[in-house]
Design an enzyme around this catalytic site. Structure first.
Site, short mmCIF file in Angstrom:
data_model
loop_
_atom_site.label_atom_id
_atom_site.label_comp_id
_atom_site.label_asym_id
_atom_site.label_seq_id
_atom_site.Cartn_x
_atom_site.Cartn_y
_atom_site.Cartn_z
NE ARG A 103 9.18 37.97 -3.36
CZ ARG A 103 8.75 39.12 -3.87
NH1 ARG A 103 7.97 39.12 -4.93
NH2 ARG A 103 9.09 40.26 -3.33
CG ASP A 226 1.02 45.83 -0.45
OD1 ASP A 226 1.24 45.77 -1.67
OD2 ASP A 226 1.23 44.87 0.34
CB CYS A 267 5.98 47.56 -1.60
SG CYS A 267 4.36 46.77 -1.63
#
Ligand code: CP
Ligand code: NVA
Length: 329
Positions: A103, A226, A267
């Site tokens: 990530r 988001d 999310c």
């Protein structure tokens, strides 16, 4: 064939392969609920590289690996990119581990790791894509919307050019869904990606519509949003708040869908109240108590965001099993 594959973006997977990953995710969720732990990754080791912060993604990889009998190293202070090249780091980690999660900021980093590691590399979010999130989102839709994915009208409202906007649009095109991106024109997604996905839609039966009008949520099965400012873009708060305030998901917007069963997804993490340090700072500077979604919608019967968060773990488990073992081959 899944064993040995990377997951860098869902662009690299066929609709049938995405279907197989989702089926495996539903299966491993049922198994876990029944207390069945086949430990398909016994004696494997995985490493988790994090340049950016995370709650769900890190924990999903760790719990999924633990459930499957694998061992995990969490690495957030490696030499990578500072004293050691991406190529050399990838070659070293590939000697130690059976899979690598990354990530961070640049898609190029995860692509380079994949090029040189010799073991599967999984994208746990970059500035461009967040593919494992989309698998969890589709799994959640399958649990809560009484339609096949290919019949779903999916409305993404907010920053339509961020990693989630891109990845959800890719996922919709692949699975033949109707994607409606609702955003101010300056936050529309990259045109090249849109035309590539429209070509995919011609084969899958999906569609990509972009609009700056929130009335276009009419008929939505799913409303997704988001954060307005993604990790690494913190300098953009003032501009984004100005641009995106009309696109906040409110009960009025839910009403505009004219679908009493519309599902709300996010999310996470989400700025829906003042219970965060950032939320408080934003309130003190801009006087707003909620950003991309109201607390009312977030806590409403439409919201299945915690099922969605749980499904991160089941879908990531499916991805790791599929790419490090011969379960799906
Ligand atoms: N949705 C998601 O990726 O959450 P984290 O940032 O907590 O991993
Ligand atoms: N767009 C968000 C997603 C977080 C899961 C970010 O990149 O910060």
């Amino acid at each position: 064939m899944f064993k040995g594959r990377h997951l860098l973006t869902l662009l690299d997977y066929t609709p049938e392969e995405i279907r197989a990953l989702l089926d495996l995710a539903h299966q491993v969720k049922r198994e876990k609920k029944a207390g069945i732990f086949p430990e398909r990754m016994k004696n494997k080791n995985i490493v988790l590289l994090f340049e950016k912060t995370s709650t769900r993604t890190r924990c999903a990889f760790e719990v999924a690996a633990n459930d499957e009998g694998a061992k995990v190293t969490f690495l957030s202070n490696s030499q990578m990119g500072k004293k050691e090249s991406l190529e050399d780091t990838a070659k070293v980690l590939g000697r130690f581990y059976d899979g690598i999660e990354f990530r961070g900021f640049e898609q190029n980093t995860v692509d380079m790791l994949a090029k040189y590691a010799g073991v599967p590399v999984w994208n746990g979010l970059t500035d461009l894509y967040h593919p494992t999130q989309v698998l969890a989102d589709w799994m959640t839709i399958e649990e809560h919307v009484r339609k096949p994915l290919s019949a779903v009208k999916f409305c993404y409202v907010g920053d339509a050019r961020n990693n989630m906007g891109n990845s959800l649009m890719i996922g919709c095109a692949k699975m033949g869904m109707d994607f409606v991106g609702i955003a101010p024109k300056s936050l529309f997604p990259d045109e090249h990606l849109v035309s590539k996905l429209r070509a995919i839609c011609e084969k899958t039966g999906g569609s990509i519509t972009l609009s700056d009008n929130i009335d276009d949520v009419d008929g939505a099965d799913v409303i997704y949003t988001d954060v307005w400012v993604s990790m690494g873009e913190e300098a953009q708060f003032a501009e984004r708040i100005k641009l995106l305030s009309p696109y906040r998901v409110t009960m009025d917007m839910i009403g505009k869908t004219r679908n009493p069963d519309v599902v709300f997804l996010h999310c996470l993490p989400s700025f829906h109240d003042l219970e965060t340090a950032v939320g408080k700072d934003i309130y003190n500077t801009y006087g707003i108590t909620e950003m991309e979604v109201t607390d009312e919608v977030f806590r409403s019967k439409h919201s299945v965001v915690f099922d969605e968060a749980e499904n991160r773990m089941h879908t990531i488990k499916a991805v790791m099993i599929a790419t490090t073992t011969d379960t799906l081959d």
